[in-house]
Enzyme design. Sequence first.
Site, PDB file in Angstrom:
ATOM      1  N   ASN A 122       0.865  -1.179   0.000  1.00  0.00           N
ATOM      2  CA  ASN A 122       0.000   0.000   0.000  1.00  0.00           C
ATOM      3  C   ASN A 122       0.905   1.233   0.000  1.00  0.00           C
ATOM      4  O   ASN A 122       1.524   1.545   1.015  1.00  0.00           O
ATOM      5  CB  ASN A 122      -0.871  -0.048   1.266  1.00  0.00           C
ATOM      6  CG  ASN A 122      -1.806   1.140   1.374  1.00  0.00           C
ATOM      7  OD1 ASN A 122      -1.825   2.016   0.508  1.00  0.00           O
ATOM      8  ND2 ASN A 122      -2.566   1.178   2.452  1.00  0.00           N
ATOM      9  N   ARG A 173      -2.837  -2.404  -3.115  1.00  0.00           N
ATOM     10  CA  ARG A 173      -4.013  -1.580  -2.865  1.00  0.00           C
ATOM     11  C   ARG A 173      -3.940  -0.383  -3.813  1.00  0.00           C
ATOM     12  O   ARG A 173      -2.935   0.334  -3.850  1.00  0.00           O
ATOM     13  CB  ARG A 173      -3.998  -1.076  -1.430  1.00  0.00           C
ATOM     14  CG  ARG A 173      -5.182  -0.190  -1.163  1.00  0.00           C
ATOM     15  CD  ARG A 173      -4.931   0.792  -0.071  1.00  0.00           C
ATOM     16  NE  ARG A 173      -6.111   1.624   0.094  1.00  0.00           N
ATOM     17  CZ  ARG A 173      -6.095   2.775   0.748  1.00  0.00           C
ATOM     18  NH1 ARG A 173      -4.989   3.220   1.281  1.00  0.00           N
ATOM     19  NH2 ARG A 173      -7.189   3.479   0.857  1.00  0.00           N
ATOM     20  N   HIS A 179     -12.995   3.159   0.886  1.00  0.00           N
ATOM     21  CA  HIS A 179     -12.907   2.187   1.992  1.00  0.00           C
ATOM     22  C   HIS A 179     -13.608   0.878   1.622  1.00  0.00           C
ATOM     23  O   HIS A 179     -14.027   0.116   2.493  1.00  0.00           O
ATOM     24  CB  HIS A 179     -13.567   2.709   3.281  1.00  0.00           C
ATOM     25  CG  HIS A 179     -12.887   3.877   3.921  1.00  0.00           C
ATOM     26  ND1 HIS A 179     -13.593   4.897   4.521  1.00  0.00           N
ATOM     27  CD2 HIS A 179     -11.587   4.190   4.071  1.00  0.00           C
ATOM     28  CE1 HIS A 179     -12.753   5.792   5.008  1.00  0.00           C
ATOM     29  NE2 HIS A 179     -11.518   5.390   4.748  1.00  0.00           N
ATOM     30  N   GLY A 189     -10.108   8.934   8.303  1.00  0.00           N
ATOM     31  CA  GLY A 189     -11.085   9.057   7.226  1.00  0.00           C
ATOM     32  C   GLY A 189     -12.259   8.188   7.642  1.00  0.00           C
ATOM     33  O   GLY A 189     -12.057   7.133   8.243  1.00  0.00           O
ATOM     34  N   ARG A 212     -11.229  16.392   7.506  1.00  0.00           N
ATOM     35  CA  ARG A 212     -12.057  16.649   6.318  1.00  0.00           C
ATOM     36  C   ARG A 212     -13.461  17.051   6.739  1.00  0.00           C
ATOM     37  O   ARG A 212     -13.987  16.536   7.721  1.00  0.00           O
ATOM     38  CB  ARG A 212     -12.152  15.396   5.440  1.00  0.00           C
ATOM     39  CG  ARG A 212     -10.846  15.028   4.793  1.00  0.00           C
ATOM     40  CD  ARG A 212     -10.965  13.706   4.057  1.00  0.00           C
ATOM     41  NE  ARG A 212      -9.884  12.826   4.429  1.00  0.00           N
ATOM     42  CZ  ARG A 212      -9.842  11.520   4.187  1.00  0.00           C
ATOM     43  NH1 ARG A 212     -10.835  10.939   3.562  1.00  0.00           N
ATOM     44  NH2 ARG A 212      -8.814  10.806   4.558  1.00  0.00           N
ATOM     45  N   ASP A 265      -7.697  13.966  16.631  1.00  0.00           N
ATOM     46  CA  ASP A 265      -7.695  12.659  17.286  1.00  0.00           C
ATOM     47  C   ASP A 265      -8.766  12.596  18.374  1.00  0.00           C
ATOM     48  O   ASP A 265      -8.808  13.445  19.269  1.00  0.00           O
ATOM     49  CB  ASP A 265      -6.307  12.388  17.883  1.00  0.00           C
ATOM     50  CG  ASP A 265      -6.155  10.928  18.265  1.00  0.00           C
ATOM     51  OD1 ASP A 265      -6.957  10.435  19.084  1.00  0.00           O
ATOM     52  OD2 ASP A 265      -5.235  10.292  17.749  1.00  0.00           O
ATOM     53  N   PHE A 266      -9.618  11.564  18.294  1.00  0.00           N
ATOM     54  CA  PHE A 266     -10.735  11.445  19.235  1.00  0.00           C
ATOM     55  C   PHE A 266     -10.272  11.310  20.686  1.00  0.00           C
ATOM     56  O   PHE A 266     -10.990  11.701  21.603  1.00  0.00           O
ATOM     57  CB  PHE A 266     -11.623  10.249  18.848  1.00  0.00           C
ATOM     58  CG  PHE A 266     -12.695  10.622  17.868  1.00  0.00           C
ATOM     59  CD1 PHE A 266     -12.370  11.268  16.687  1.00  0.00           C
ATOM     60  CD2 PHE A 266     -14.032  10.364  18.130  1.00  0.00           C
ATOM     61  CE1 PHE A 266     -13.350  11.640  15.776  1.00  0.00           C
ATOM     62  CE2 PHE A 266     -15.028  10.736  17.239  1.00  0.00           C
ATOM     63  CZ  PHE A 266     -14.686  11.358  16.064  1.00  0.00           C
ATOM     64  N   GLU A 321     -13.433   0.783  16.388  1.00  0.00           N
ATOM     65  CA  GLU A 321     -12.967  -0.389  17.152  1.00  0.00           C
ATOM     66  C   GLU A 321     -12.656  -0.039  18.607  1.00  0.00           C
ATOM     67  O   GLU A 321     -12.724  -0.903  19.480  1.00  0.00           O
ATOM     68  CB  GLU A 321     -11.693  -0.964  16.507  1.00  0.00           C
ATOM     69  CG  GLU A 321     -11.968  -1.626  15.164  1.00  0.00           C
ATOM     70  CD  GLU A 321     -10.706  -1.919  14.366  1.00  0.00           C
ATOM     71  OE1 GLU A 321      -9.642  -2.140  14.968  1.00  0.00           O
ATOM     72  OE2 GLU A 321     -10.781  -1.907  13.128  1.00  0.00           O
ATOM     73  N   ASN A 322     -12.280   1.219  18.842  1.00  0.00           N
ATOM     74  CA  ASN A 322     -11.751   1.567  20.173  1.00  0.00           C
ATOM     75  C   ASN A 322     -12.596   2.506  21.022  1.00  0.00           C
ATOM     76  O   ASN A 322     -12.437   2.546  22.228  1.00  0.00           O
ATOM     77  CB  ASN A 322     -10.373   2.230  20.014  1.00  0.00           C
ATOM     78  CG  ASN A 322      -9.359   1.275  19.442  1.00  0.00           C
ATOM     79  OD1 ASN A 322      -9.042   0.266  20.072  1.00  0.00           O
ATOM     80  ND2 ASN A 322      -8.860   1.556  18.249  1.00  0.00           N
ATOM     81  N   GLU A 349      -7.820  -4.903   5.926  1.00  0.00           N
ATOM     82  CA  GLU A 349      -7.790  -4.706   4.475  1.00  0.00           C
ATOM     83  C   GLU A 349      -6.671  -5.524   3.835  1.00  0.00           C
ATOM     84  O   GLU A 349      -6.819  -6.037   2.729  1.00  0.00           O
ATOM     85  CB  GLU A 349      -7.613  -3.219   4.167  1.00  0.00           C
ATOM     86  CG  GLU A 349      -8.857  -2.425   4.509  1.00  0.00           C
ATOM     87  CD  GLU A 349      -8.625  -0.945   4.647  1.00  0.00           C
ATOM     88  OE1 GLU A 349      -8.944  -0.210   3.720  1.00  0.00           O
ATOM     89  OE2 GLU A 349      -8.103  -0.517   5.712  1.00  0.00           O
TER      90      GLU A 349
END
Length: 408
Positions: free
Chosen positions: A7, A91, A180, A210, A239, A281-282, A332-333, A383
Site C-alpha cells: 500500500n 491496494r 474504503h 477518514g 475533512r 484525534d478522538f 474499534e476503540n 484490508e
Amino acid sequence: MKIFVVNTGSSSLKYQLIDMEGEKVVSKGLVERIGAEGSSMTYNNNGGKKQVVERLMENHADAMKLVFEVLTDKETGVIKDVSEIDAVGHRVVHAGEKYNGSVLINEDVVKALDECSFFAPLHNPPNIKGIRACQEVLPDIPMVGVFDTAFHQTMPDYAYMYALPYELYEKYGIRRYGFHGTSHRYVSAVAMELLGKKNSKIITCHLGNGASVAAISNGVSIDTSMGHTPTGGLIMGTRCGDVDPALIPILENIEHLSSKQIDDVMNKKSGMLGVSGISNDFRDLEDAFHHGNMRAKLALEMFDYRLKKFIGAYIVALGGLDALVFTAGIGENDYETRYEACKNMEFLGLYLDVEKNKSTKGELAEISLPESKVKVYVIPTNEELMIARDTKCIVKEMEKKSEEVVVE
Ligand code: AMP
C-alpha cells in the site's frame, strides 16, 4: 503460498508478507518520508520487536529495495530469497467505473489506473509507483490490483448520480464512487458469517481518521457516504464531509481563496480539527471534552449527529436492519462514539449492551443484548488480509486456466 501486500502513499510504503497457510503475518512494515530527509523503515518480523532502519530513500524503488533487503536478510530475514513470494497484492485507491472487482495487473490495467489518476491525483500515481517498484524487484511474479472503489460499483445509478448536468457525468465521470470498499467488504463478510446468513441488511461504519458508512444489502453495497472524492459524507479528522456546495464560491469571495486553497481548507483544516481547534484525534477531543472544552464537545456532538443521520437514512434505504458494524480506529476503540450512535434506537429493536460496549476495545465482539433484534458488532478491519485473499483467489484461477489450456 506467501503473498506480499503493498500500500503506497505519496511518501510512504506499507507492506505485509502473509503466509496464506493459516493467514499468518510473517512480516509487516512501514517506510516513511520517501524522497525527504530522515526517511526510515519500521518493521517487525514474525510478530517480534519493532526494528528501525534509517536510510536516505529517494523514491519508491529505493524503499522497495530496502523492504526486500530486510525480508531476505541472512540473519534476521523471514525468507531466503524473493522467489519464495508467490504473488503480490496492491491496494489501489481509484479504479473509476473500470473495475468492479480485483484484477490481475498487466500493462492495460496500469494504463487504466493511470487514467483514473484524474479522479485521485494524490493516491493513484503513488499506487502506480508502488506497482512499478515491485515489478523491478519481482519481474516474474503475478500481481493483483485491489481497489477501494470496486465494492461500491454495485450502487444503483439513482444513488451514485449527482443532480448536476448529465453531461458532466458523461464527459468526466463525475459521480459518487465511494471509498474504503475493501474494509466495508471485509467487515460486512464477517458480519454475515456472525449472522449466519448472506441474505441480510447491514450498515458498516468505518470510523477512522477518514470515515465512511455503507449500506449493504445481501452482501452488496447499495450506498455509501463518501462521494466523488473521500472528502464527502461524514465529518472526519481533518475533512469537512458534506457541506453546502454554494459555500465554495462564497469562500472564494470573502476569504479570497483559490480553489486549491479551499481544497486544502476542506481536506486538511476542517472536520474535528477545524471545529475543535484542538486535534483531529478522538482521544485528545474526548479528554478535552471531559475537561470542559466546549468546542471539543461541539465537534464530537456534530460527528455523532452526522453519523446517526447516515445510519437513519441507510436503514430506510435498506428497508430494515439486521446488523450495525463498527470498525477502524474510532469504531474499534471508542465506546463513547458507539454509545452515541446506538442511543435511543430501541424503537428499532436495537438494544446496546452498555457494559459490553464499554469493555470492548480493538477486538471482535457482539455488543448488543441477546434480545436485540438488530445485532451490533465491533469487527476489527483487515484490508491487507482481504487484499491477500483476493490475490490468492485470482492467482489460483489463473493457474487453473493455464492448466486447462495445457490439458486441451
Ligand atoms: P485509523 O485511521 O483507522 O487508523 O484511525 C485513527 C483514529 O482512530 C485516530 O485519529 C483516533 O481519532 C482514533 N482512535 C484510535 N485509537 C483510539 C482510542 N483508543 N480511543 C478513541 N479513538 C481512537
